[in-house]
Scaffold this motif. Sequence first.
Motif, short mmCIF file in Angstrom:
data_model
loop_
_atom_site.label_atom_id
_atom_site.label_comp_id
_atom_site.label_asym_id
_atom_site.label_seq_id
_atom_site.Cartn_x
_atom_site.Cartn_y
_atom_site.Cartn_z
N GLN A 111 -44.98 12.52 99.29
CA GLN A 111 -45.30 13.94 99.31
C GLN A 111 -46.36 14.26 98.26
OE1 GLN A 111 -41.96 16.45 98.53
NE2 GLN A 111 -43.02 18.33 99.12
N GLN A 112 -46.22 13.68 97.08
CA GLN A 112 -47.20 13.93 96.01
C GLN A 112 -48.56 13.34 96.38
OE1 GLN A 112 -45.46 12.39 92.41
NE2 GLN A 112 -44.08 14.15 92.16
N VAL A 113 -48.56 12.14 96.99
CA VAL A 113 -49.83 11.53 97.42
C VAL A 113 -50.48 12.40 98.49
CG1 VAL A 113 -50.78 9.56 98.69
CG2 VAL A 113 -49.23 9.16 96.79
N GLU A 118 -54.57 16.27 99.99
CA GLU A 118 -54.93 17.62 100.47
C GLU A 118 -55.74 18.36 99.41
OE1 GLU A 118 -54.62 19.16 103.42
OE2 GLU A 118 -53.94 17.20 104.14
N ASP A 119 -55.31 18.25 98.15
CA ASP A 119 -56.06 18.90 97.06
C ASP A 119 -57.46 18.31 96.96
OD1 ASP A 119 -53.89 20.47 96.50
OD2 ASP A 119 -53.22 19.30 94.75
N SER A 125 -64.24 19.66 100.16
CA SER A 125 -64.83 20.64 101.08
C SER A 125 -65.47 21.78 100.30
CB SER A 125 -63.78 21.14 102.05
OG SER A 125 -62.80 21.89 101.38
N GLU A 126 -64.83 22.21 99.21
CA GLU A 126 -65.42 23.26 98.39
C GLU A 126 -66.74 22.80 97.79
OE1 GLU A 126 -62.53 24.35 95.44
OE2 GLU A 126 -61.19 25.27 96.91
#
Length: 156
Positions: A111-113, A118-119, A125-126
Motif C-alpha cells: 500500500q505504501q509503495v 501515485e505521489d 504530471s505536475e
Amino acid sequence: MDINASLIGQALVFIILIAFVMKFVWPPLIATLDERAKRISDGLSAAEKAKHDLVLAEKGAAEELRRAKQQATEIIGQAEKRASQLIEEAKEQARIEGDRLIAGARAELDQQVHQAKEDLRQRVSELAVVGAEKILRREVDSARHADLLTSLKAEL
C-alpha cells in the motif's frame, strides 16, 4: 520302736503324700504345664505365621513399589508427550501469527509503495504540466527547449 515299724510308717506317710499330691497338686500342675506348652506352641506357630505374613507383605510391598514405579514412568512419559504437543502447538500458533504479521506488513508495504508511486506520478504530471507551461510561454527555440528539458530532468 523298731526300724522296721518306723520305715513302714514313713513309707505309709510317703504313699499318703504321693496319693495327696497325685490327687490334689499334680492335676493343676499338669494343667498349668499343658496350658503353658500350648501357649508356647501357639506363640511359635503365631511367630511362624507372622514370619510367613512378613515375607508375603515384603513381596506385596515390592510388587506394589514396582507397579508404582511403572505407573510413575507412564505418567512421566505422558507428561513429556503432552509437553511436546504443547510446544508443537505453540510453535504452530507462533508460525501462523508470524505469517499473519508478515502478510499484514507486506500488504501495508504494498500500500505504501502504491501510494508512493501515485505521489510520484502526481508529482511527475505536475512537473510535466509546469514544464509544458514554461515551454509554451516562451517562444519556440530548440536551445531553450533543450535547457528546459535538462532542468526538468534534474528536478526529477
